[in-house]
Design a protein around this motif. Structure first.
Motif: not given
Length: 185
Positions: A115-121
């Motif tokens: 559910y996170d478009s860039d997959k950068m956390f």
């Protein structure tokens, strides 16, 4: 008859009829009385003065509506987690299986990351003494970069977590207000 023990019959109203008429007056019909008494009209009336229809949105409704979730991880590096070299520690570094923190990160992260478009956390830690000077930090980047604490996907978080675990000293106290403030910025 004791008024407190009297049970009112149910009142059924068709939702599409609500608010359709100038006066919303509804008869309360007791089916038992209607069968027994030939001249029975009703047990009273209910006048609807106002009503509201509220939608309860689901998680999926928000996602369909374009809501983005920004996932941030904060890991507790306080000494209360136990010595990472001992199997009783939540941070235990077992070469054959993931520890409790890694399992939790993977289980939650693999679902949330979709559910996170860039997959950068952003991945943060708190409650540890950091090298080289041993200062206690309640907000540090797991990847070692305070200006850019983002990790690429859940695997990136796990790599940064394992690297941090090898370099920091578990300490304390538990104070995660700084990481909450970080996320709120």
């Amino acid at each position: 008859m004791d008024n407190n023990s009297y049970l009112w019959p149910s009142l059924q109203i068709i939702v599409t009829h609500l608010g359709k008429y100038d006066i919303d007056l509804y008869e309360v019909i007791n089916p038992k009385k209607k069968i027994k008494k030939k001249k029975y009209v009703n047990s009273g009336t209910v006048t609807l003065l106002s009503f509201t229809v509220e939608s309860e949105h689901t998680f999926l409704d928000y996602i369909k509506g374009g809501t983005q979730i920004n996932f941030t991880v904060a890991i507790d590096f306080t000494a209360s987690n136990g010595n990472p070299s001992q199997s009783t520690s939540l941070h235990y570094m077992n070469p054959y299986q993931m520890n409790a923190y890694a399992m939790a990160l993977k289980a939650v992260g693999e679902i949330i990351q979709d559910y996170d478009s860039d997959k950068m956390f952003p991945a943060l830690g708190f409650g540890a003494k950091l090298p080289p000077d041993g200062r206690v930090s309640h907000e540090f980047a797991l990847n070692g970069n305070p200006d850019n604490p983002y990790c690429n996907g859940i695997e990136g978080i796990l790599e940064a977590y394992h690297r941090s675990l090898k370099t920091v000293q578990l300490y304390g106290p538990t104070n995660f207000a700084p990481v909450i403030n970080h996320v709120a910025r």
